[in-house]
Design an enzyme around this catalytic site. Structure first.
Site, PDB file in Angstrom:
ATOM      1  CE  LYS A 160      -4.420   0.311   2.366  1.00 11.48           C
ATOM      2  NZ  LYS A 160      -5.005   0.447   3.689  1.00 11.48           N
TER       3      LYS A 160
HETATM    4  C1  E4P Z   1      -8.409   1.214   3.638  1.00 12.89           C
HETATM    5  O1  E4P Z   1      -7.603   0.435   3.150  1.00 12.89           O
HETATM    6  C2  E4P Z   1      -8.238   1.869   4.936  1.00 12.89           C
HETATM    7  O2  E4P Z   1      -7.543   0.991   5.786  1.00 12.89           O
HETATM    8  C3  E4P Z   1      -9.545   2.141   5.637  1.00 12.89           C
HETATM    9  O3  E4P Z   1     -10.647   1.750   4.883  1.00 12.89           O
HETATM   10  C4  E4P Z   1      -9.632   3.491   6.265  1.00 12.89           C
HETATM   11  O4  E4P Z   1     -10.873   3.622   6.885  1.00 12.89           O
HETATM   12  P1  E4P Z   1     -11.203   4.738   7.976  1.00 12.89           P
HETATM   13  O5  E4P Z   1     -11.480   6.017   7.250  1.00 12.89           O
HETATM   14  O6  E4P Z   1     -12.416   4.225   8.674  1.00 12.89           O
HETATM   15  O7  E4P Z   1      -9.992   4.844   8.866  1.00 12.89           O
END
Ligand code: E4P
Length: 218
Positions: A83
């Site tokens: 990522k």
């Molecule tokens: C995606 O890969 C992220 O880990 C995640 O969906 C972030 O979500 P949040 O906005 O609830 O922290």
């Protein structure tokens, strides 16, 4: 649509994987910090539970650093997906990593042009953050539809739309309607997807009536 679970909690992942409905996992630094556990060890454990892509986020913010960290993380297992953030450095790292055969999830996407750039950089997945857009009064769902339309306009763009920052079953439904390839869903929301009071009530009634028959199927 594929379902990923958005957590670094190994026990939760193991439990959900047993349903056979889990296609992958996404983690992020905040989710890892919440566990208090060693990052690489956690990713290794998750990869042993789930066959599909497991996103592990780099900590560096420069392209070279991201590539170096990405290569270390990719060594953990063949289903690790690196990522990287949606910055020019992130996109440079994305191109380098994908060219060497590593899956990349470009994260922190908040508009359609960013998603277009991620696809041009060869991302395997792009992660538009629905909930965080809703939090500031914008329409996260509209973004998923826009990205879908743009990607569908060009055969060469093969990046999968991974709806992220999902906060409710309704976000999942609208992601599916908008044509997202994947939704990454917190464990609680994933469990809520199959809940309906009429299902529970109906099952209760059928069980009571069946018991009145005094029969056994086996
Ligand atoms: C995606 O890969 C992220 O880990 C995640 O969906 C972030 O979500 P949040 O906005 O609830 O922290």
């Amino acid at each position: 649509m594929k379902f990923f679970v958005d957590t670094a909690d190994v026990d939760e992942i193991r439990e959900l994987a047993e349903t056979g409905l889990l296609d992958g996992v996404t983690t992020n630094p905040s989710l890892v910090a919440k566990t208090g556990r060693d990052f690489k060890e956690t990713i290794k454990e998750i990869c042993a539970i789930v066959d599909g892509p497991v996103s592990a986020e780099v900590a560096a913010i420069d392209a070279d650093g991201m590539v170096t960290e990405g290569r270390v993380l990719a060594e953990i297992a063949s289903n690790v997906t690196i990522k990287v953030p949606l910055t020019f450095d992130g996109l440079k790292a994305c191109r380098t990593l994908t060219q060497s055969g590593t899956m990349v999830n470009v994260t922190l996407c908040f508009n359609a042009n960013q998603a277009l750039m991620a696809a041009k950089a060869g991302a395997t997945f792009v992660s538009p953050f629905i909930g965080r857009l809703d939090d500031i009064g914008l329409d996260g769902m509209e973004l998923i539809s826009e990205i879908r339309m743009i990607y569908d306009n060009y055969d060469a763009l093969e990046t999968q739309v991974l709806a992220a920052s999902i906060r409710s079953p309704n976000h999942v439904k609208i992601s599916a309607l908008a044509g997202a390839d994947v939704a990454t869903v917190p464990p609680g929301v994933l469990r809520d997807l199959i809940k309906h009071p009429l299902t529970d009530k109906g099952l209760e009634m059928f069980t009571a009536d069946w018991n009145k028959t005094g029969q056994s199927i086996t």
